[in-house]
Scaffold this active site. Structure first.
Site, PDB file in Angstrom:
ATOM      1  N   ARG A  35      30.670  86.233  65.337  1.00 32.50           N
ATOM      2  CA  ARG A  35      31.051  84.821  65.239  1.00 32.50           C
ATOM      3  C   ARG A  35      31.702  84.345  66.540  1.00 32.50           C
ATOM      4  O   ARG A  35      31.488  83.212  66.978  1.00 32.50           O
ATOM      5  CB  ARG A  35      32.010  84.641  64.057  1.00 32.50           C
ATOM      6  CG  ARG A  35      32.439  83.223  63.855  1.00 32.50           C
ATOM      7  CD  ARG A  35      32.967  82.997  62.440  1.00 32.50           C
ATOM      8  NE  ARG A  35      33.319  81.601  62.243  1.00 32.50           N
ATOM      9  CZ  ARG A  35      34.568  81.182  62.123  1.00 32.50           C
ATOM     10  NH1 ARG A  35      35.582  82.024  62.183  1.00 32.50           N
ATOM     11  NH2 ARG A  35      34.802  79.890  61.945  1.00 32.50           N
TER      12      ARG A  35
ATOM     13  N   HIS B  96      30.552  81.168  68.774  1.00 30.99           N
ATOM     14  CA  HIS B  96      31.459  80.074  69.148  1.00 30.99           C
ATOM     15  C   HIS B  96      31.553  79.929  70.656  1.00 30.99           C
ATOM     16  O   HIS B  96      31.628  78.816  71.176  1.00 30.99           O
ATOM     17  CB  HIS B  96      32.850  80.303  68.550  1.00 30.99           C
ATOM     18  CG  HIS B  96      32.931  79.940  67.104  1.00 30.99           C
ATOM     19  ND1 HIS B  96      34.088  79.548  66.480  1.00 30.99           N
ATOM     20  CD2 HIS B  96      31.980  79.892  66.140  1.00 30.99           C
ATOM     21  CE1 HIS B  96      33.854  79.286  65.195  1.00 30.99           C
ATOM     22  NE2 HIS B  96      32.572  79.489  64.966  1.00 30.99           N
TER      23      HIS B  96
ATOM     24  N   ASN C 168      38.420  77.916  64.679  1.00 32.47           N
ATOM     25  CA  ASN C 168      38.647  79.314  65.037  1.00 32.47           C
ATOM     26  C   ASN C 168      39.402  80.076  63.993  1.00 32.47           C
ATOM     27  O   ASN C 168      39.624  81.266  64.153  1.00 32.47           O
ATOM     28  CB  ASN C 168      39.505  79.403  66.289  1.00 32.47           C
ATOM     29  CG  ASN C 168      38.742  78.945  67.441  1.00 32.47           C
ATOM     30  OD1 ASN C 168      37.547  79.116  67.472  1.00 32.47           O
ATOM     31  ND2 ASN C 168      39.427  78.370  68.383  1.00 32.47           N
TER      32      ASN C 168
ATOM     33  N   HIS D 124      25.388  85.344  58.626  1.00 31.08           N
ATOM     34  CA  HIS D 124      26.279  85.283  57.466  1.00 31.08           C
ATOM     35  C   HIS D 124      26.006  86.406  56.465  1.00 31.08           C
ATOM     36  O   HIS D 124      26.543  86.380  55.361  1.00 31.08           O
ATOM     37  CB  HIS D 124      26.179  83.903  56.802  1.00 31.08           C
ATOM     38  CG  HIS D 124      26.834  82.827  57.612  1.00 31.08           C
ATOM     39  ND1 HIS D 124      26.801  81.492  57.279  1.00 31.08           N
ATOM     40  CD2 HIS D 124      27.550  82.900  58.770  1.00 31.08           C
ATOM     41  CE1 HIS D 124      27.467  80.793  58.185  1.00 31.08           C
ATOM     42  NE2 HIS D 124      27.917  81.620  59.108  1.00 31.08           N
TER      43      HIS D 124
END
Ligand code: HEM
Ligand SMILES: *[C@@H]1O[C@H](CO)[C@@H](O)[C@H](O)[C@H]1NC(C)=O
Ligand SMILES: *[C@@H]1O[C@H](CO)[C@@H](O)[C@H](O)[C@H]1NC(C)=O
Ligand SMILES: *[C@@H]1O[C@H](CO)[C@@H](O)[C@H](O)[C@H]1NC(C)=O
Ligand SMILES: *[C@@H]1O[C@H](CO)[C@@H](O)[C@H](O)[C@H]1NC(C)=O
Ligand SMILES: *[C@@H]1O[C@H](CO)[C@@H](O)[C@H](O)[C@H]1NC(C)=O
Ligand SMILES: *[C@@H]1O[C@H](CO)[C@@H](O)[C@H](O)[C@H]1NC(C)=O
Ligand SMILES: CC(=O)N[C@H]1CO[C@H](CO)[C@@H](O)[C@@H]1O
Length: 324
Positions: free
Chosen positions: A63, A67, A95, A194
């Site tokens: 992740r 980001h 975050n 995911h």
């Protein structure tokens, strides 16, 4: 015509590269082969050592890399600390729950002792995300090209503006990915990330308790699964976490697409993938693990190339949390 054009572009790029005019360029395989031959091995060893005692690290790093790439490109802006003057991406709302920055610092410290000032933090993050996820297979499951350099700016406001929200519908997701040069296939394939990790209730509890403002449930969410989720998320303000891929949230596999088809995708952004019926075939194909892994590798390569600085652009940070 196309071939002639690309030849022309190649020649132009080569000429510029030779004269050092062209600062950009492509990522390459094993960029540190000569400058720091052990770089990739060190990243893998240190990442695996930490992953063996911290099983949530794969989800955190995957992740974090996503980001990083979606905000200013993959240039490690996500790793910078806030300064007196500016609030960094790290401290932006999306975050919430990113961790593992200390592990990045450990990897960087070990690389700095071997080859000071050579390996970028952006490359470390791209490699560490791959290596953490690959730990369960004891071999890398996708290829990471290297040669990224680090940026010098990190703004919380840009994280909010560039990261897709879990409340997004299909149109918004598709636009968000398109704005980064990623297509609908990449959207569906990368959402498969995911398959590991957890989500906080507040990112989806509206689907359980107040979907349209009438105290109702999201009709597109599997009712049996919704009943289970209500036992995990007691009310709209509950901030507990649940596994995004139940019973297999630490296993990187194709199971995300299995639950997605059962209308058990956790976020509206997951469920949104089913609203475009044209994607049904792709989603079916991705339930096959070999297909998922090879497609994931290709889409990660595209994501890992978003807005990269190469050549003489940017810098090689000495510490990943501060600019030089
Ligand atoms: C398509 C748009 C996406 C949206 C809206 C989205 C949103 C979210 C949200 C809200 C969470 C939960 C954070 C929390 O509650 O702590 C999450 C977790 C996660 N996301 Fe995504 N995400 C998207 C795409 C991606 C992509 C492209 C990847 C990587 C390839 C990814 C990897 C992850 C991982 C591994 C987690 C688990 C983090 C953990 O366990 O701490 N996501 N995502
Ligand atoms: C990485 O780990 C392997 C296996 O433990 C070891 O043989 C190798 O020497 C390590 N490499 C580095 C650069 O530390
Ligand atoms: C960045 O912030 C973290 C967490 O607050 C801290 O541990 C780290 O030392 C900071 N980095 C630098 C270089 O000050
Ligand atoms: C803060 O801003 C001032 C004025 O714009 C600048 O001189 C200074 O270098 C900045 N400090 C940091 C830590 O970015
Ligand atoms: C999707 O969401 C956007 C932003 O909230 C909204 O403007 C748009 O109307 C929505 N599209 C559909 C098809 O619901
Ligand atoms: C549900 O949403 C409506 C409309 O936004 C709001 O007025 C109501 O207070 C919400 N209910 C709860 C329990 O928060
Ligand atoms: C919501 O649920 C949490 C967790 O069970 C609980 O601590 C909190 O008091 C509840 N809040 C409300 C407003 O009921
Ligand atoms: C890991 C991290 O830096 N988390 C920060 C995310 O942003 C919030 C503020 O919105 C900070 O309090 C967290 O420390």
């Amino acid at each position: 015509m196309k071939a002639v054009l690309s030849l022309l572009i190649c020649v132009t790029v080569t000429v510029f590269a030779v004269f050092g005019v062209c600062q950009g360029g492509d990522l390459t395989k094993n960029f540190y082969k000569n400058s720091c031959p052990l770089a990739e091995e060190i990243v893998q060893n240190v990442t695996w050592m930490h992953t063996s005692t911290n099983p949530v690290l794969p989800a955190k790093f995957l992740r974090m890399h996503f980001h990083d790439c979606f905000v200013r490109g993959c240039e490690a802006s996500i790793l910078l600390n806030s300064t007196a003057n500016s609030t960094a991406e790290k401290d932006a709302i999306p975050n919430l729950s990113l961790t593992g920055f200390d592990v990045i610092d450990d990897i960087k410290a070990q690389l700095e002792t071997k080859c000071p000032g050579v390996v970028s933090c952006a490359d470390i993050l791209a490699l560490a995300a791959r290596d953490a996820v690959s730990f369960q297979f004891k071999k890398p499951i996708w290829e990471v090209l290297t040669g990224r350099r680090d940026g010098t700016v990190s703004l919380a406001s840009e994280a909010l503006a560039n990261l897709p929200s879990p409340f997004s519908n299909y149109t918004t997701l598709q636009q968000s990915f398109a704005s980064k040069g990623l297509n609908v296939q990449d959207l569906v394939v990368l959402s498969g990330g995911h398959t590991i990790g957890v989500g906080h209730c507040n990112f989806f509890s509206n689907r359980l308790y107040n979907f349209t403002g009438k105290g109702d449930q999201d009709p597109s969410l599997n009712p049996t699964y919704a009943a289970f989720l209500k036992t995990q998320c007691k009310n709209l303000t509950d901030t507990s976490t649940v596994e995004m891929d139940p019973h297999s949230s630490r296993n990187f596999d194709a199971h995300y697409y299995v639950i997605l088809k059962q209308h058990e995708g956790l976020f509206q952004s997951d469920a949104a993938l089913l609203t475009n019926t044209g994607l049904g075939k792709l989603i079916n194909q991705l339930t096959n693990q070999n297909t998922f892994f090879s497609e994931f590798g290709m889409s990660m390569e595209k994501m890992g190339a978003i807005g990269v600085r190469t050549g003489t652009l940017g810098e090689i940070r000495k510490k990943c949390s501060v600019i030089n």
